[in-house]
Design a protein around this motif. Sequence first.
Motif, PDB file in Angstrom:
ATOM      1  N   MET A   1       0.828  -1.188   0.000  1.00 32.81           N
ATOM      2  CA  MET A   1       0.000   0.000   0.000  1.00 32.81           C
ATOM      3  C   MET A   1       0.875   1.256   0.000  1.00 32.81           C
ATOM      4  N   THR A   2       0.283   2.380  -0.355  1.00 37.95           N
ATOM      5  CA  THR A   2       1.045   3.608  -0.482  1.00 37.95           C
ATOM      6  C   THR A   2       0.663   4.572   0.626  1.00 37.95           C
ATOM      7  N   GLY A   3       1.316   5.748   0.613  1.00 36.83           N
ATOM      8  CA  GLY A   3       0.998   6.758   1.600  1.00 36.83           C
ATOM      9  C   GLY A   3      -0.378   7.351   1.423  1.00 36.83           C
ATOM     10  N   GLY A   4      -1.110   6.958   0.385  1.00 34.96           N
ATOM     11  CA  GLY A   4      -2.460   7.446   0.154  1.00 34.96           C
ATOM     12  C   GLY A   4      -3.501   6.717   0.966  1.00 34.96           C
ATOM     13  N   TYR A   5      -3.074   5.944   1.976  1.00 31.47           N
ATOM     14  CA  TYR A   5      -3.997   5.197   2.815  1.00 31.47           C
ATOM     15  C   TYR A   5      -3.882   5.677   4.257  1.00 31.47           C
ATOM     16  N   ASP A   6      -5.021   5.968   4.886  1.00 25.27           N
ATOM     17  CA  ASP A   6      -5.053   6.309   6.311  1.00 25.27           C
ATOM     18  C   ASP A   6      -5.837   5.224   7.037  1.00 25.27           C
ATOM     19  N   PHE A   7      -5.242   4.664   8.076  1.00 23.00           N
ATOM     20  CA  PHE A   7      -5.875   3.617   8.872  1.00 23.00           C
ATOM     21  C   PHE A   7      -6.243   4.186  10.245  1.00 23.00           C
ATOM     22  N   TYR A   8      -7.523   4.078  10.595  1.00 20.53           N
ATOM     23  CA  TYR A   8      -7.987   4.518  11.910  1.00 20.53           C
ATOM     24  C   TYR A   8      -8.541   3.330  12.689  1.00 20.53           C
ATOM     25  N   LEU A   9      -8.109   3.194  13.934  1.00 21.30           N
ATOM     26  CA  LEU A   9      -8.730   2.281  14.887  1.00 21.30           C
ATOM     27  C   LEU A   9      -9.442   3.160  15.909  1.00 21.30           C
ATOM     28  N   GLY A  10     -10.758   3.300  15.762  1.00 21.13           N
ATOM     29  CA  GLY A  10     -11.452   4.298  16.554  1.00 21.13           C
ATOM     30  C   GLY A  10     -10.941   5.668  16.136  1.00 21.13           C
ATOM     31  N   ARG A  11     -10.407   6.434  17.085  1.00 22.73           N
ATOM     32  CA  ARG A  11      -9.864   7.763  16.778  1.00 22.73           C
ATOM     33  C   ARG A  11      -8.349   7.741  16.689  1.00 22.73           C
ATOM     34  N   CYS A  12      -7.759   6.548  16.721  1.00 22.84           N
ATOM     35  CA  CYS A  12      -6.300   6.405  16.672  1.00 22.84           C
ATOM     36  C   CYS A  12      -5.847   6.201  15.227  1.00 22.84           C
ATOM     37  N   CYS A  96      -9.191   5.145   4.722  1.00 21.24           N
ATOM     38  CA  CYS A  96      -9.430   6.178   3.705  1.00 21.24           C
ATOM     39  C   CYS A  96      -8.382   6.013   2.613  1.00 21.24           C
ATOM     40  N   ARG A  97      -8.824   5.827   1.394  1.00 21.10           N
ATOM     41  CA  ARG A  97      -7.917   5.577   0.280  1.00 21.10           C
ATOM     42  C   ARG A  97      -7.915   6.757  -0.684  1.00 21.10           C
ATOM     43  N   ARG A  98      -6.728   7.141  -1.123  1.00 18.65           N
ATOM     44  CA  ARG A  98      -6.597   8.235  -2.086  1.00 18.65           C
ATOM     45  C   ARG A  98      -5.672   7.814  -3.224  1.00 18.65           C
ATOM     46  N   HIS A  99      -6.032   8.223  -4.424  1.00 13.49           N
ATOM     47  CA  HIS A  99      -5.209   7.982  -5.607  1.00 13.49           C
ATOM     48  C   HIS A  99      -3.968   8.865  -5.517  1.00 13.49           C
ATOM     49  N   PRO A 100      -2.847   8.440  -6.112  1.00 13.62           N
ATOM     50  CA  PRO A 100      -1.651   9.282  -6.087  1.00 13.62           C
ATOM     51  C   PRO A 100      -1.875  10.703  -6.596  1.00 13.62           C
ATOM     52  N   ASP A 101      -2.890  10.892  -7.461  1.00 11.02           N
ATOM     53  CA  ASP A 101      -3.143  12.247  -7.956  1.00 11.02           C
ATOM     54  C   ASP A 101      -4.067  13.045  -7.023  1.00 11.02           C
ATOM     55  N   GLY A 102      -4.407  12.468  -5.873  1.00  9.49           N
ATOM     56  CA  GLY A 102      -5.216  13.172  -4.887  1.00  9.49           C
ATOM     57  C   GLY A 102      -6.681  12.818  -4.886  1.00  9.49           C
ATOM     58  N   ARG A 103      -7.152  12.122  -5.916  1.00  9.24           N
ATOM     59  CA  ARG A 103      -8.568  11.754  -5.980  1.00  9.24           C
ATOM     60  C   ARG A 103      -8.904  10.761  -4.875  1.00  9.24           C
ATOM     61  N   GLU A 104     -10.109  10.947  -4.269  1.00  6.18           N
ATOM     62  CA  GLU A 104     -10.552  10.012  -3.242  1.00  6.18           C
ATOM     63  C   GLU A 104     -11.046   8.724  -3.890  1.00  6.18           C
ATOM     64  N   LEU A 105     -10.604   7.608  -3.332  1.00  8.79           N
ATOM     65  CA  LEU A 105     -11.080   6.303  -3.760  1.00  8.79           C
ATOM     66  C   LEU A 105     -12.099   5.801  -2.729  1.00  8.79           C
ATOM     67  N   PHE A 106     -12.514   4.546  -2.843  1.00  5.42           N
ATOM     68  CA  PHE A 106     -13.503   4.035  -1.904  1.00  5.42           C
ATOM     69  C   PHE A 106     -12.898   3.883  -0.515  1.00  5.42           C
ATOM     70  N   SER A 107     -13.747   3.971   0.493  1.00  9.29           N
ATOM     71  CA  SER A 107     -13.309   3.863   1.877  1.00  9.29           C
ATOM     72  C   SER A 107     -13.939   2.640   2.536  1.00  9.29           C
ATOM     73  N   THR A 108     -13.308   2.166   3.584  1.00 10.28           N
ATOM     74  CA  THR A 108     -13.850   1.094   4.415  1.00 10.28           C
ATOM     75  C   THR A 108     -14.215   1.687   5.763  1.00 10.28           C
ATOM     76  N   ASN A 109     -15.431   1.453   6.218  1.00 13.63           N
ATOM     77  CA  ASN A 109     -15.889   1.954   7.512  1.00 13.63           C
ATOM     78  C   ASN A 109     -16.765   0.871   8.121  1.00 13.63           C
ATOM     79  N   ILE A 110     -16.246   0.167   9.121  1.00 16.32           N
ATOM     80  CA  ILE A 110     -16.946  -0.994   9.659  1.00 16.32           C
ATOM     81  C   ILE A 110     -16.769  -1.019  11.176  1.00 16.32           C
ATOM     82  N   LYS A 111     -17.834  -1.361  11.873  1.00 17.88           N
ATOM     83  CA  LYS A 111     -17.759  -1.484  13.333  1.00 17.88           C
ATOM     84  C   LYS A 111     -17.142  -2.840  13.674  1.00 17.88           C
ATOM     85  N   VAL A 112     -16.152  -2.828  14.544  1.00 22.83           N
ATOM     86  CA  VAL A 112     -15.386  -4.032  14.837  1.00 22.83           C
ATOM     87  C   VAL A 112     -15.094  -4.134  16.329  1.00 22.83           C
TER      88      VAL A 112
END
Length: 226
Positions: A1-12, A96-112
Amino acid sequence: MTGGYDFYLGRCLLPVPPGKLQVKINSTDETLVLINQGEVNILKTAGLTDIEFDARIPQDPYPWAVYKSGFQGAEYFLEQFEALKTAKKPFQFIVCRRHPDGRELFSTNIKVSMEDYRITEDAAEGIELTVKIRLKQYRDYGTKTADISFSKAQAGIQTQRETASSPAPVSARSYTVVKGDCLWTIAKKFYGSGGKYTLIYEANREVVGGNPNLIYPGQVLTIPAG
């Protein structure tokens, strides 16, 4: 994966996006063997989703690592993981996924829920830590109660009386935010009163954050019973 991905666990927010994410949608289908017909597959509702990845936790403020409020060492993140495990409460897992050109891609949001995590210290990696994290999808559930009376026959005439059922608690629902939504309009949709938006906000603080006026398309909100 690239730097265009943000991973959140709750607010972390994880400082370094994992290099690999595994998401397994489990099956509850049942295979039966019928006489003279062979095997058949009984299709059922999908099981809970399993999520697994390795999180790299730096001990130094590397330029490629991302922090919401300045550099935090490994101890901070280990405390966050332990809190999620011991709280016995579900939380939102968001990618949160973003394309290298800055465009937003699909996101995953699931209660776990935090199933388990394993910390590895490898001399080959220096002072860096690797934490293997396993999450499992959490589904809200509730129970329903009812009082039932059986009919009785008297004087040759059968009569039937029904007692009113006890009001069954309404299970929480989920709602995906679309463009133009705000908590007021969502509360109006589900409760008939926008003034009840605080019910939704209190149930979704980890998703929405500190400002109830800022929600974004794609966020999945829990709508508690009104």
